[in-house]
Design a protein around this motif. Structure first.
Motif, mmCIF file in Angstrom:
data_model
loop_
_atom_site.group_PDB
_atom_site.id
_atom_site.type_symbol
_atom_site.label_atom_id
_atom_site.label_comp_id
_atom_site.label_asym_id
_atom_site.label_seq_id
_atom_site.Cartn_x
_atom_site.Cartn_y
_atom_site.Cartn_z
ATOM 1 N N THR A 143 0.816 -1.265 -0.147
ATOM 2 C CA THR A 143 0.056 0.173 0.007
ATOM 3 C C THR A 143 0.979 1.404 -0.100
ATOM 4 O O THR A 143 0.377 2.498 -0.398
ATOM 5 C CB THR A 143 -0.918 0.181 1.045
ATOM 6 N N GLU A 144 2.049 1.308 0.486
ATOM 7 C CA GLU A 144 2.837 2.515 0.513
ATOM 8 C C GLU A 144 4.419 1.988 0.121
ATOM 9 O O GLU A 144 5.473 2.178 0.638
ATOM 10 C CB GLU A 144 3.070 2.961 1.766
ATOM 11 N N PRO A 145 4.761 1.572 -1.107
ATOM 12 C CA PRO A 145 5.704 1.107 -1.602
ATOM 13 C C PRO A 145 6.927 2.129 -1.799
ATOM 14 O O PRO A 145 7.990 1.817 -1.824
ATOM 15 C CB PRO A 145 5.493 0.488 -3.033
ATOM 16 N N GLU A 146 6.326 3.486 -1.821
ATOM 17 C CA GLU A 146 7.496 4.462 -1.904
ATOM 18 C C GLU A 146 8.353 4.413 -0.532
ATOM 19 O O GLU A 146 9.337 5.301 -0.597
ATOM 20 C CB GLU A 146 6.902 5.629 -2.227
ATOM 21 N N ARG A 147 7.885 4.066 0.511
ATOM 22 C CA ARG A 147 8.529 3.858 1.899
ATOM 23 C C ARG A 147 9.173 2.806 2.045
ATOM 24 O O ARG A 147 10.121 2.737 3.119
ATOM 25 C CB ARG A 147 7.337 3.943 2.811
ATOM 26 N N GLY A 154 18.497 -2.246 -2.637
ATOM 27 C CA GLY A 154 17.841 -0.837 -2.020
ATOM 28 C C GLY A 154 17.634 0.278 -3.252
ATOM 29 O O GLY A 154 17.044 1.197 -2.681
ATOM 30 N N SER A 155 17.148 -0.349 -4.341
ATOM 31 C CA SER A 155 16.300 0.661 -5.116
ATOM 32 C C SER A 155 15.076 0.800 -4.855
ATOM 33 O O SER A 155 14.526 -0.174 -4.070
ATOM 34 C CB SER A 155 16.748 -0.131 -6.592
ATOM 35 N N ARG A 156 14.110 1.302 -5.517
ATOM 36 C CA ARG A 156 12.745 1.315 -5.421
ATOM 37 C C ARG A 156 12.284 0.020 -6.026
ATOM 38 O O ARG A 156 12.865 -0.419 -6.779
ATOM 39 C CB ARG A 156 12.019 2.586 -5.982
ATOM 40 N N TYR A 157 11.087 -0.057 -5.686
ATOM 41 C CA TYR A 157 10.288 -1.389 -6.470
ATOM 42 C C TYR A 157 8.811 -0.831 -6.884
ATOM 43 O O TYR A 157 8.542 -0.042 -6.361
ATOM 44 C CB TYR A 157 10.506 -2.601 -5.681
#
Length: 184
Positions: A143-147, A154-157
Motif C-alpha cells: 500500500t505504501e511502496p515508496e516507503r 536498495g532501489s525502489r520497487y
C-alpha cells in the motif's frame, strides 16, 4: 501407506499426530493441542502458545493437506513441531538461530511452503537487479511502496497485481489500482 490426503479433519489430525510421534524432537505430540483450519488460505501451519496456561496448539490447514504431497505436508508438521519445542523449552518461538539449528537437523526450511498463488508481486525497478517477492495481502509493502526499498539492492520497487497486471509505485497508485481492479 495410508491414503493421502485423508478425508475428514479427524483423519488428518490422527495422521499428523501419528507422524509427529516419529519425529526426533523432544516434544510429546500427545501433550499438544491439534487443530485443522478449514479457512486458512496461505499458511500451511501455525503454532500458538498460551503463556497463561502453557498450552501449545498446532494448527494445520486443510487446503494445504489437499494441495501438498504427504512428504511436503510432513515437512509442515516438522516445522510446527520445532516451534512447539521452542515454546515448551523457552516460552517463545521464532525463526532465529535456535530454530534454524533444529530445522536443519529435521530437514525443514524456516518458512512453510505456500499452497496458494500470490495475489501481489514486488519487483525491483533496477534493470540490473532481479529481486522479486510475492505477497498475498495488501500490507504496507504493497500500500505504501515508496516507503520501502528492494530487498537486494536498495532501489525502489513496483507492485504488481498478478491477475490484472496492474502496477504501482506509490500509495496513490495503490489507491487508484484498488478502485480499478474489480477482482481484488
Amino acid at each position: 501407506m495410508p491414503e493421502w490426503p485423508p478425508t475428514g479433519r479427524d483423519a488428518l489430525l490422527a495422521r499428523a499426530r501419528e507422524y509427529a510421534r516419529t519425529v526426533d524432537i523432544d516434544v510429546d505430540p500427545d501433550a499438544l493441542s491439534w487443530e485443522v483450519s478449514e479457512r486458512a488460505k496461505r499458511r500451511a501451519g501455525a503454532c500458538r502458545y498460551d503463556p497463561a496456561t502453557g498450552e501449545v496448539t498446532i494448527r494445520l490447514a486443510r487446503r494445504a493437506a489437499d494441495a501438498f504431497s504427504w512428504n511436503e505436508f510432513a515437512r509442515v508438521v516438522r516445522h510446527e513441531l520445532v516451534h512447539a519445542w521452542e515454546y515448551r523449552e523457552f516460552g517463545e518461538a521464532g525463526h532465529g538461530p535456535r530454530f534454524r539449528a533444529q530445522a536443519d537437523r529435521l530437514d525443514v526450511t524456516t518458512t512453510c511452503p505456500t499452497f496458494a498463488a500470490a495475489r501481489l508481486r514486488l519487483r525491483c525497478t533496477d534493470p540490473a537487479c532481479d529481486w522479486r517477492a510475492d505477497r498475498h495481502r495488501a500490507a504496507a509493502t504493497v500500500t505504501e511502496p515508496e516507503r520501502r526499498r528492494c530487498g537486494r539492492c536498495g532501489s525502489r520497487y513496483e507492485v504488481e497485481h498478478v491477475a490484472s497486471g496492474e502496477t504501482w509505485r506509490t500509495a496513490a497508485g495503490y489507491r487508484g489500482a484498488r478502485e480499478r481492479i474489480e477482482e481484488w
